[in-house]
Design a protein around this motif. Structure first.
Motif, PDB file in Angstrom:
ATOM      1  N   PRO A 104       8.919  14.867 -26.970  1.00  0.00           N
ATOM      2  CA  PRO A 104       9.424  15.387 -28.140  1.00  0.00           C
ATOM      3  C   PRO A 104       9.992  15.035 -28.965  1.00  0.00           C
ATOM      4  CG  PRO A 104      10.848  15.517 -25.924  1.00  0.00           C
ATOM      5  CD  PRO A 104       9.780  15.523 -25.275  1.00  0.00           C
TER       6      PRO A 104
ATOM      7  N   PRO B 246       6.056  20.424 -18.672  1.00  0.00           N
ATOM      8  CA  PRO B 246       6.459  21.447 -19.916  1.00  0.00           C
ATOM      9  C   PRO B 246       8.090  22.236 -19.881  1.00  0.00           C
ATOM     10  CG  PRO B 246       4.163  21.358 -20.180  1.00  0.00           C
ATOM     11  CD  PRO B 246       4.695  20.803 -18.368  1.00  0.00           C
TER      12      PRO B 246
ATOM     13  N   LEU C 278       3.245  21.563 -25.361  1.00  0.00           N
ATOM     14  CA  LEU C 278       3.797  21.100 -24.666  1.00  0.00           C
ATOM     15  C   LEU C 278       2.712  20.090 -23.786  1.00  0.00           C
ATOM     16  CD1 LEU C 278       7.119  21.921 -23.752  1.00  0.00           C
ATOM     17  CD2 LEU C 278       6.987  19.573 -24.881  1.00  0.00           C
TER      18      LEU C 278
ATOM     19  N   THR D 292       1.827  16.432 -23.040  1.00  0.00           N
ATOM     20  CA  THR D 292       1.802  16.012 -22.385  1.00  0.00           C
ATOM     21  C   THR D 292       0.554  15.264 -21.667  1.00  0.00           C
ATOM     22  OG1 THR D 292       3.319  17.309 -21.541  1.00  0.00           O
ATOM     23  CG2 THR D 292       2.571  16.179 -20.465  1.00  0.00           C
TER      24      THR D 292
END
Length: 357
Positions: free
Chosen positions: A95, A160, A197, A201
């Motif tokens: 994030p 996530p 995400l 990721t």
């Protein structure tokens, strides 16, 4: 469960039988003495970590300082000779690299500017800022160059659902109620966050492989907060998409998924084939795991971190019970969660001797 060789699995020209013990077990090999490492093995229980941490500034400063982060990663390898090093970093660098403000406050843990239905995803960048995370990948390169061939290097990221829980609440919460309520009441927006995400990721993990990581672990630390339908929707499905992208690029890189508190969901994870290795928390009966999980995939775990704090006969019996239950199949010895800061060094030494004795 074997995999073709790839750029950062077994080294070029190296067979699985020549690879690090951790890689061999994750390819399906059963070993008389399982490879051993510990989640959070680079951390506050080590005096050398505490000394370096005092010099580093903030926790994120330490994560983004390649020389210091590499040194922290290597400290437990030098002291205990573990079979794997895990990158010193944090799941919240993702994030941070998406533009959400992240800070770590002493005694309070991580703090983020929470996402709300009103803000939506507007505070976030469309994709991961790889330049922001360049120091992390430099750390991976430095550690890989310093490790002997028989010690595997593990890269990692948060799943996530777990990362989204922090992003929505702005902090850790006891039962992830803010994120669960968000997912119930704004499923389209929450789905868009999870999609963002998944992309970020996967990108982060792939870059770790390119820098030298040989194994990847995905931490689903808050799996236990999700009822089964939401576990499938917000945990298994997104993690499956991430692993698919990794396998498409690097089919030789094994991925361990640690879904803490998932209960029967861990069996579903193993049966799905999503993970190459399945992490077990300390609440899972290892005898049950040998019958219902290890028959499908190699397992990792699952010593109670408090048994390690206790030491002595308590620790010896716990280690022996896990080895008796899981020793008949591919098994990576580990804790059922991260090592606790109050853990005595002597108890870790006892653990290493007991597992390898």
């Amino acid at each position: 469960m074997s995999h073709p060789s790839g750029p950062a699995g077994p080294a070029f020209g190296q067979t699985v039988s020549q690879a690090a013990p951790l890689l061999r077990v994750l390819s399906g090999e059963t070993r008389e003495k399982p490879p051993l490492w510990m989640m959070r093995q680079a951390g506050r229980y080590l005096p050398e970590y505490r000394a370096l941490r005092e010099k580093a500034g903030s926790f994120l400063d330490l994560c983004y300082d390649p020389e210091k982060a590499a040194e922290v990663t290597l400290q437990p390898i030098r002291r205990f000779g573990f079979d794997a090093a895990i990158l010193f970093s944090d799941i919240l660098v993702v994030p941070d690299a998406l533009g959400q403000r992240v800070r770590f406050l002493e005694g309070e843990g991580p703090q983020l500017d929470p996402l709300t239905p009103e803000t939506g995803l507007a505070p976030l960048a469309g994709e991961l800022d790889a330049e922001r995370l360049a120091p992390v990948y430099e750390t991976v390169r430095m550690v890989r160059a310093a490790l002997p061939p028989q010690v595997a290097l593990i890269g990692f990221a948060g799943a996530p659902w777990t990362v989204a829980s922090y992003m929505v609440a702005g902090r850790s919460t006891p039962d992830q109620a803010p994120a669960r309520l968000f997912a119930y009441t704004h499923p389209v927006l929450f789905g868009a966050l999870v999609d963002r995400l998944v992309d970020a990721t996967a990108s982060h993990l792939l870059r770790q492989v390119e820098a030298g990581a040989q194994v990847l672990q995905i931490f689903e630390s808050f799996a236990g907060a999700l009822p089964p339908p939401l576990f499938r929707r917000w945990s298994l499905e997104p993690v499956s998409r991430i692993v698919s992208r990794i396998r498409a690029r690097y089919p030789a890189i094994p991925v361990i998924v640690f879904a803490r508190g998932a209960g029967a969901g861990v069996e579903e994870l193993a049966q799905s084939g999503i993970a190459d290795g399945v992490g077990l928390d300390w609440t899972i009966d290892p005898w049950r795991a040998s019958d219902a999980i290890q028959v499908h995939r190699p397992v990792q775990g699952n010593l109670d971190p408090l048994a390690l704090v206790a030491g002595g006969d308590v620790l010896a019996r716990a280690v022996d019970d896990i080895r008796a239950a899981l020793g008949g199949g591919p098994h990576v010895f580990n804790l059922g969660h991260g090592i606790l800061p109050q853990t005595p060094i002597a108890h870790v030494e006892q653990l290493v001797a007991r597992v390898r004795g």
